[in-house]
Motif scaffolding. Structure first.
Motif, mmCIF file in Angstrom:
data_model
loop_
_atom_site.group_PDB
_atom_site.id
_atom_site.type_symbol
_atom_site.label_atom_id
_atom_site.label_comp_id
_atom_site.label_asym_id
_atom_site.label_seq_id
_atom_site.Cartn_x
_atom_site.Cartn_y
_atom_site.Cartn_z
ATOM 1 N N VAL A 125 11.878 11.758 -14.251
ATOM 2 C CA VAL A 125 11.743 12.271 -15.616
ATOM 3 C C VAL A 125 10.833 11.375 -16.454
ATOM 4 N N GLY A 126 10.169 10.423 -15.775
ATOM 5 C CA GLY A 126 9.406 9.396 -16.482
ATOM 6 C C GLY A 126 8.136 9.858 -17.141
ATOM 7 N N TYR A 127 7.658 11.060 -16.827
ATOM 8 C CA TYR A 127 6.466 11.547 -17.527
ATOM 9 C C TYR A 127 6.764 11.806 -19.004
ATOM 10 N N ASN A 128 8.019 12.204 -19.283
ATOM 11 C CA ASN A 128 8.353 12.615 -20.647
ATOM 12 C C ASN A 128 9.455 11.781 -21.291
ATOM 13 N N SER A 129 10.061 10.892 -20.525
ATOM 14 C CA SER A 129 11.205 10.149 -21.063
ATOM 15 C C SER A 129 11.180 8.704 -20.573
ATOM 16 N N GLN A 130 11.678 7.803 -21.416
ATOM 17 C CA GLN A 130 11.741 6.384 -21.056
ATOM 18 C C GLN A 130 13.127 5.957 -20.604
ATOM 19 N N GLU A 131 14.071 6.884 -20.632
ATOM 20 C CA GLU A 131 15.411 6.556 -20.144
ATOM 21 C C GLU A 131 16.093 7.817 -19.615
ATOM 22 N N ALA A 132 17.148 7.607 -18.849
ATOM 23 C CA ALA A 132 17.867 8.741 -18.259
ATOM 24 C C ALA A 132 19.292 8.304 -17.942
ATOM 25 N N ILE A 133 20.195 9.272 -17.876
ATOM 26 C CA ILE A 133 21.558 9.024 -17.397
ATOM 27 C C ILE A 133 21.535 9.276 -15.885
ATOM 28 N N SER A 134 21.894 8.246 -15.125
ATOM 29 C CA SER A 134 21.665 8.289 -13.676
ATOM 30 C C SER A 134 22.894 7.888 -12.890
ATOM 31 N N VAL A 136 17.804 0.413 -4.494
ATOM 32 C CA VAL A 136 18.697 1.435 -5.045
ATOM 33 C C VAL A 136 17.901 2.716 -5.308
ATOM 34 N N VAL A 137 18.459 3.847 -4.878
ATOM 35 C CA VAL A 137 17.844 5.158 -5.128
ATOM 36 C C VAL A 137 18.734 5.922 -6.102
ATOM 37 N N LEU A 138 18.137 6.445 -7.180
ATOM 38 C CA LEU A 138 18.887 7.147 -8.221
ATOM 39 C C LEU A 138 18.677 8.657 -8.135
ATOM 40 N N ASP A 139 19.636 9.403 -8.654
ATOM 41 C CA ASP A 139 19.466 10.864 -8.673
ATOM 42 C C ASP A 139 18.505 11.313 -9.774
ATOM 43 N N LYS A 140 18.405 10.507 -10.848
ATOM 44 C CA LYS A 140 17.475 10.819 -11.938
ATOM 45 C C LYS A 140 16.913 9.487 -12.419
ATOM 46 N N ASP A 160 7.430 0.491 -12.510
ATOM 47 C CA ASP A 160 8.102 0.109 -13.759
ATOM 48 C C ASP A 160 9.183 -0.926 -13.503
ATOM 49 N N SER A 161 9.437 -1.736 -14.520
ATOM 50 C CA SER A 161 10.606 -2.612 -14.560
ATOM 51 C C SER A 161 11.474 -2.160 -15.731
ATOM 52 N N GLY A 162 12.665 -2.765 -15.847
ATOM 53 C CA GLY A 162 13.582 -2.377 -16.921
ATOM 54 C C GLY A 162 15.004 -2.768 -16.555
ATOM 55 N N TYR A 163 15.967 -1.884 -16.822
ATOM 56 C CA TYR A 163 17.357 -2.221 -16.481
ATOM 57 C C TYR A 163 18.199 -0.962 -16.310
ATOM 58 N N LEU A 164 19.322 -1.138 -15.584
ATOM 59 C CA LEU A 164 20.381 -0.137 -15.526
ATOM 60 C C LEU A 164 21.555 -0.687 -16.323
ATOM 61 N N GLU A 165 22.135 0.123 -17.192
ATOM 62 C CA GLU A 165 23.226 -0.355 -18.045
ATOM 63 C C GLU A 165 24.507 0.409 -17.742
ATOM 64 N N LEU A 166 25.587 -0.354 -17.543
ATOM 65 C CA LEU A 166 26.902 0.231 -17.279
ATOM 66 C C LEU A 166 27.952 -0.576 -18.033
ATOM 67 N N ASP A 167 28.737 0.102 -18.882
ATOM 68 C CA ASP A 167 29.816 -0.552 -19.646
ATOM 69 C C ASP A 167 29.298 -1.769 -20.415
ATOM 70 N N GLY A 168 28.091 -1.633 -21.005
ATOM 71 C CA GLY A 168 27.546 -2.704 -21.837
ATOM 72 C C GLY A 168 26.854 -3.813 -21.066
ATOM 73 N N LYS A 180 22.896 4.111 -17.594
ATOM 74 C CA LYS A 180 21.743 4.436 -18.421
ATOM 75 C C LYS A 180 20.568 3.660 -17.832
ATOM 76 N N ALA A 181 19.570 4.385 -17.364
ATOM 77 C CA ALA A 181 18.387 3.764 -16.764
ATOM 78 C C ALA A 181 17.295 3.707 -17.818
ATOM 79 N N VAL A 182 16.802 2.496 -18.106
ATOM 80 C CA VAL A 182 15.834 2.302 -19.199
ATOM 81 C C VAL A 182 14.648 1.489 -18.690
ATOM 82 N N ILE A 183 13.432 1.985 -18.943
ATOM 83 C CA ILE A 183 12.244 1.249 -18.509
ATOM 84 C C ILE A 183 11.790 0.282 -19.603
ATOM 85 N N ASN A 184 10.954 -0.689 -19.220
ATOM 86 C CA ASN A 184 10.299 -1.564 -20.188
ATOM 87 C C ASN A 184 9.196 -0.743 -20.852
ATOM 88 N N ALA A 185 9.475 -0.256 -22.050
ATOM 89 C CA ALA A 185 8.598 0.720 -22.707
ATOM 90 C C ALA A 185 7.233 0.135 -23.058
#
Length: 871
Positions: free
Chosen positions: A465-474, A492-496, A509-517, A548-553
């Motif tokens: 979904v990275g063409y149109n979004s910088q984050e996703a619920i994965s 790690v392979v994600l569904d989204k 891309d680099s960034g982070y996956l966030e779970l429970d803060g 929550k998967a978030v790229i380094n924007a």
């Protein structure tokens, strides 16, 4: 049948069996860390076997360009010496992805060979898998029973796991196989020994012609075999071997695939092919290697010093060396064969035609470079022989390895040159050096990969979904642990995912996956067998959670600017330099862009400025970016979209357009919404990276602005230091001219000073035991002392000269001995002794040596000791 007819007949046969005929994939592989080159017909369908991609057709057939020169499949040393091994070859194949299986594969293979190609069934033998206790596998009776319907059972042979169980690698899809072998010996030879006794015995005229692989298992990391949910067929037949059989000759090299090239080589060399086996081998090596190198260059792989480029350079150098040693080619010659190769194979492989000039220029430059290297190596070899006091006449193994490693000398060339001098090579020492090199490479490349752990259905695909979004619920589909150089990380392979996986020159891309803060860093995103793989130093504790998967924007924004700028740059280069400009590689990251392109001369400052002007004009026009997803590739081509040679494109592609009259390219990368976002482009470097290939480096947006401001600041500082001159460029030129004049005056003063010192020292020389000794401290630097020493040596006979000098708190010593005195006084030995006093070291030859040290106070004692040697 001619080779072109044979290829067509094969493809037409399977087209008639409802197979989709697809083009050959590039021979050079990208986005697969496990393979450098396509070494089998199945490589381009690997993702389908692994379950990462859905087959567009359940039945496929093609002819695939393959290269086998590294790893498990390495035929390089056999090439030219036998009749049937090659580096580059064509693999004819047919595939079924979950459709037909053993029965159809076996019956169709027999039909094609015996009914269409009319090969006498009496010449054919087949093998089936004979089982393996270690894997708890029984004999493949299913294949055996299908074969006995069409061939006598005494022609069906059992094969071992080595010969009749095919595996993709250490892990992955695999299965038993059936090989079809053909006996092309004479009737007399067949009467003496049965063909079945020579199957898989490396007989040059009883050879495997077709391998039918039945893929039905998956090899796990622990070695276990797990049945696949769908069974597949993967067959491969050597095109060159098939031509040999159908054209009734005893060697692949006697077919029309190779004969035109061999006759051309013979004509250029002046030696007739077929008269001298040593020269024949050389011609076969050259003909084979020419094909491999030419197709590799077509697919975007230039010779270089690492990776796949090193392999291509090694192949080409092997061909050059055979021509140099056995055919007396002392000047570049292989590039002259490209025209003929293009005429012979360009009808089917169009890339040879469009890339012909580039191939010729790259090969020509590589030949000239390596011939110079060969000449240097030969001089080094001759000097080694001359300087050795070695009654055994044995060349040290470490020296032989140095020639191999530094100068590209294969060991057999060193052995050949040694034999000509009646010397031998210490092969044990050479092999020790070779093994150490292999151990270093193996250690550097040591990677341990675990099996995938699946948290969702194995068939679940990643939605990008990275063409149109910088984050996703994965959610995590699967993960595995990888250890490289004793450091562990997780793939790690994600569904989204919004993370762009590195490809097409654009970094991941680099960034982070966030779970429970808690945030789990994603350090990179790679393509691996068509999977988007996220690299994490740490695996989340709850891998089954919702992230929550978030790229380094910011990095994505800068990278996107640079990627769009490469498209604009490509189009501008074609406008300014000509339509021959084609992309040969690129790198796009947040800091800069790098663009490699075909062009045969250095760009002028005016051309660079013109390219910049065109791109910046397009940026200021703020052209809206048009992206067309899932366009049929043929439609994309009618839109004028540029396809890059060496890239693998599917049936449907993505087209990125910046003004339909300016830039239309196939591309999967991320791009700006409109060109104004790029802001500014500035080209900061242009140069050659290979014959016929140039490289531009450029920056955009904030980086370009910083660069311009830095240049303005620098110019301002220059103006300030020039104290308000109107024309700083003229002022700098005047300063340079003035400086050059002053430097010449200084050099003249120094020469005069050396002359004065020389006269003084010559007048003060002391006769000690018939030796003219000059031992003194001088006010010179190291270069001046050397000039003075050699001037005195030329003027004074029987000279023993020792000079001491000090500059900037450091000391130096120079020793010169007349050639007729070097049996008694050796400058190198003396300098090693006296340099201890200045807390330094040095060395040299018997007639001249120098040293430097940290203790100027020790010069007097050093000179006193030096005088003692004469006394």
């Amino acid at each position: 049948m001619k080779s072109s007819e044979i290829r067509k007949t094969f493809l037409d046969f399977f087209k008639g069996k409802e197979h989709q005929i697809v083009p050959s994939a590039p021979m050079v592989i990208k986005n697969d860390p496990t393979l450098m080159f396509t070494n089998a017909g199945m490589n381009q369908f690997k993702d389908i076997f692994l379950g990462n991609t859905v087959a567009k057709s359940n039945r496929i057939s093609d002819t695939q360009k393959c290269l086998r020169v590294s790893g498990k499949h390495n035929d390089l040393e056999e090439v030219g010496h036998d009749t049937y091994h090659h580096t580059m070859f064509e693999m004819l194949g047919n595939w079924s992805f979950g459709d037909y299986f053993k029965k159809e594969a076996i019956h169709w293979a027999w039909e094609l060979l015996t009914e269409v190609f009319k090969i006498d069934p009496e010449y054919l033998y087949v093998t089936v898998f004979g089982g393996d206790k270690g894997d708890k596998l029984d004999i493949d009776m299913e294949a055996y029973n299908f074969w006995k319907e069409i061939i006598p059972e005494d022609r069906i042979l059992y094969g071992s796991k080595k010969d009749n169980f095919w595996e993709m690698g250490e892990t992955g899809p695999c299965g038993p196989c059936s090989e079809i072998h053909v006996d092309i010996r004479t009737a007399e030879e067949k009467a003496k020994v049965s063909g079945k006794d020579l199957v898989n015995m490396d007989h040059p005229e009883v050879i495997e012609i077709w391998n039918l692989v039945f893929i039905e298992y998956n090899r796990m990391a622990d070695g276990k075999l797990v049945p696949l949910p769908a069974k597949h067929i993967d067959t491969g037949m050597g095109f060159e071997r098939l031509c040999m059989v159908l054209q009734g000759v005893r060697s692949n090299y006697d077919t029309d695939v190779f004969q035109p090239l061999l006759q051309k080589i013979a004509s250029i060399s002046g030696f007739e092919y077929g008269k001298d086996e040593e020269k024949d081998i050389a011609m076969r090596v050259i003909a084979d290697h020419l094909r491999a190198v030419s197709f590799a260059i077509c697919d975007g792989q230039l010779p270089s010093n690492n990776g796949a480029g090193y392999v291509i350079r090694r192949i080409l150098r092997r061909a050059i060396r055979y021509g140099f040693t056995f055919l007396d080619f002392k000047e570049a010659f292989i590039y002259k064969l490209v025209d003929l190769l293009t005429n012979e194979m360009g009808v089917y492989f169009k890339e040879l035609v469009s890339q012909k000039t580039l191939i010729e220029k790259v090969i020509h430059e590589e030949e000239q470079s390596f011939l110079r290297t060969l000449a240097q190596g030969i001089k080094k070899f001759e000097a080694y022989i001359e300087n050795q006091n070695n009654d055994k006449k044995i060349i040290d193994g470490s020296f032989a390895f140095e020639l191999f490693d530094t100068y590209g000398f294969p060991i057999d060339l060193t052995q050949l040159m040694a034999r000509e001098q009646n010397w031998e090579v210490d092969m044990e020492g050479f092999n020790k050096g070779l093994q150490q090199q292999k151990d270093r490479s193996r250690k550097a490349a040591n990677v341990e990969t675990g099996d995938w752990t699946y948290l969702m259905d194995a068939d679940t695909k990643t939605e990008f979904v990275g063409y149109n979004s910088q984050e996703a619920i994965s959610h995590i589909i699967r993960y595995r642990k990888v250890t490289a150089k004793k450091k562990a990380f997780f793939e790690v392979v994600l569904d989204k995912t919004p993370f762009y996986a590195e490809s097409g020159g654009q970094v991941g891309d680099s960034g982070y996956l966030e779970l429970d803060g808690k945030k789990y860093k994603v350090v990179d995103t790679k393509k691996d067998n068509n999977l988007s793989v996220h690299i994490l130093p740490e695996l989340p504790e709850n891998a089954e959670g919702e992230f929550k998967a978030v790229i380094n924007a910011q990095n994505r924004l800068l990278t996107t600017n640079n990627h769009s700028a490469t498209h604009l740059l490509h189009a501008a280069l074609q406008q300014v330099l000509g339509s021959h400009v084609e992309q040969k590689g690129s790198l796009v990251n947040p800091d800069r862009l790098r663009f490699d392109f075909s062009h045969f001369s250095k760009m002028t400052a005016e051309e660079i400025r013109k390219v910049e002007q065109i791109v910046n004009k397009k940026i200021r026009e703020n052209v809206t970016t048009q992206v067309y997803n899932n366009i049929a590739i043929e439609k994309a081509k009618t839109m004028g979209a540029m396809a890059l040679f060496g890239e693998k494109y599917g049936e449907f592609v993505r087209v990125v357009e910046f003004d339909p009259e300016y830039s239309v390219e196939l591309c999967g990368g991320t791009h700006v919404g409109s060109t104004g976002q790029i802001g500014l482009i500035k080209i900061i470097a242009e140069g050659a990276i290979a014959a016929g290939v140039r490289r531009i480096e450029a920056i955009t947006a904030e980086k370009a602005e910083e660069y311009v401001n830095t240049q303005i600041d620098t110019l301002g500082e220059i103006k300030a230091n020039l104290k308000g001159v109107k024309d700083p460029v003229k002022a700098l030129k005047d300063l340079q001219e003035q400086n050059n004049k002053l430097q010449k005056q200084i050099d003249a003063f120094k020469k005069q000073e050396v002359q004065n010192i020389k006269n003084t020292l010559n007048a003060s020389k002391e006769d000690i035991n018939g030796i003219n000794c000059i031992i003194a401290k001088v006010n010179l630097d190291a270069a001046g002392a050397k000039d003075l020493a050699f001037a005195l040596k030329a003027q004074v006979e029987n000279l023993y000269l020792v000079l001491g000098y000090a500059n900037d708190g450091k000391a130096g010593l120079t020793v010169v001995v007349s050639d007729n005195l070097t049996e008694k006084l050796k400058a190198g030995a003396i300098i090693r002794e006296i340099s201890k006093e200045i807390r330094g070291g040095g060395g040299g030859q018997d007639h001249f040596a120098t040293a430097g040290g940290k203790n100027p106070d020790g010069l007097d004692k050093a000179l006193a000791i030096a005088k003692g040697f004469a006394e």
